[in-house]
Design an enzyme around this catalytic site. Structure first.
Site, PDB file in Angstrom:
ATOM      1  CB  ALA A   7       1.800   1.207   3.072  1.00 18.65           C
TER       2      ALA A   7
ATOM      3  NE  ARG B 186       3.128   7.202  -3.953  1.00 16.90           N
ATOM      4  CZ  ARG B 186       3.612   6.089  -3.431  1.00 16.90           C
ATOM      5  NH1 ARG B 186       3.165   5.649  -2.271  1.00 16.90           N
ATOM      6  NH2 ARG B 186       4.551   5.386  -4.049  1.00 16.90           N
TER       7      ARG B 186
ATOM      8  CE  LYS C  15       2.160  -0.166  -9.095  1.00 16.90           C
ATOM      9  NZ  LYS C  15       1.769   0.776  -8.056  1.00 16.90           N
TER      10      LYS C  15
END
Length: 324
Positions: A133, A247, A183
């Site tokens: 992002a 993350r 993923k």
């Protein structure tokens, strides 16, 4: 110009709301937390989830009832999507574009299938690919796919939602696009490799064999092999399994250092989307009788306390066979 309602005030939802508003679309951003929504509307920023991004004044920031528009882009975490989508009108025609990357644990199913059950009149599409992002909102060139069962819809959405820095490729393979969720599994496992100090050889083997697992699952579900090789899967794996911006990768690094998942997640503001995906993938693989040893081993690390050193011994000690 399109009317777009973005569901979710995290980094991903905020970034796309900013990008599309700056491209001239009429954008409403729904934020679940009223306090967060009020702060964002007042300051034009989302410093909790996307520091540095400036939200254009044209973006309407709302809370409470879910907004409806011609295009509804959902970034609600996977495990809560059903709960919120049930509040969307079932008698209205609109296009739901799913931006969350996960598999529901309860049903061991992909989000497009759940959406079709809940919203019979809505057109369903999936946005998938490699993108962080903060880079998207800074307009760094990024490419994704937009997949719908109707290729004409995919092409129309690609035309509408692409920008000068965000390029969309049309696809009719919703299954393959949804498999980008796996993923998460590979990214956590690759992070464990780094955290445990096992080196680049190990990470390369892990990623490659992880992709083999995804290919087997794709074959069982009827997805197209070319989609696995494209942006939705290989592209997202390359990004998520090699960068600490991910993350999931950063969670894996901490696991590799010997920390417990509960301790790691207590320190984080974001949801445990990737951790939840591991459990859901294992349920799906078991149901379809697909061999996914990396996914199962990671599940044992997260849920059953398997030590990383023992996990490596188990994987390396599996019977030798031909590459497939």
């Amino acid at each position: 110009m399109a009317q777009i309602a973005v569901l979710g005030g995290g980094a991903w939802g905020t970034a796309m709301a900013v990008l599309w508003a700056e491209s001239g679309h009429d954008v409403t951003l729904w934020v679940r937390n009223p306090a967060q929504a009020g702060a964002m509307a007042k300051t034009g920023r989302n410093d909790d989830y996307l520091p540095g991004a400036v939200i254009p004044p044209s973006v309407r920031i709302v809370t409470g009832d879910l907004p409806i528009a011609d295009i509804v882009f959902s970034t609600i975490p996977t495990q809560h999507s059903r709960e919120y989508w049930e509040k969307l009108p079932k008698d209205k025609e609109f296009t739901l574009v799913i931006g969350s990357k996960g598999i529901e644990i309860a049903s061991a199913d992909f989000l497009p299938n759940i959406a079709r059950q809940l919203l019979p009149k809505a057109k369903i599409a999936v946005l998938a690919g490699p993108g962080f992002a903060p880079e998207i909102v800074r307009k760094m060139p990024t490419a994704y796919i937009i997949a719908a069962g109707d290729m004409e819809l995919s092409r129309a959405l690609a035309q509408t939602l692409s920008t000068s820095s965000f390029r969309l490729y049309a696809s009719d393979d919703v299954v393959g696009a949804s498999l980008g969720a796996v993923k998460n599994v590979i990214a956590i496992a690759a992070g464990i490799v780094e955290g445990a100090g096992m080196g680049d050889n190990t990470r390369a083997a892990l990623i490659t064999r992880g992709l083999a697992e995804i290919s087997r699952l794709n074959n069982a579900l009827g997805g197209k092999p070319c989609t696995v090789l494209g942006l939705a899967v290989v592209g997202d794996v390359v990004l998520s399994a090699t960068s600490r911006q991910s993350r999931n990768y950063s969670i894996g690094v901490e696991l590799g250092k010997g920390r417990r998942i509960t301790e790691i997640m207590q320190e984080r503001k974001t949801s445990d989307e990737g951790v939840s995906t591991v459990e859901a993938v294992v349920k799906m693989a078991d149901r379809l009788k697909v061999d996914m040893p990396i996914s199962h081993t990671l599940y044992d690390i997260l849920k059953n306390g398997l030590k990383v050193s023992d996990a490596i011994t188990l994987l390396m000690g599996r019977p030798l066979k031909e590459e497939a």
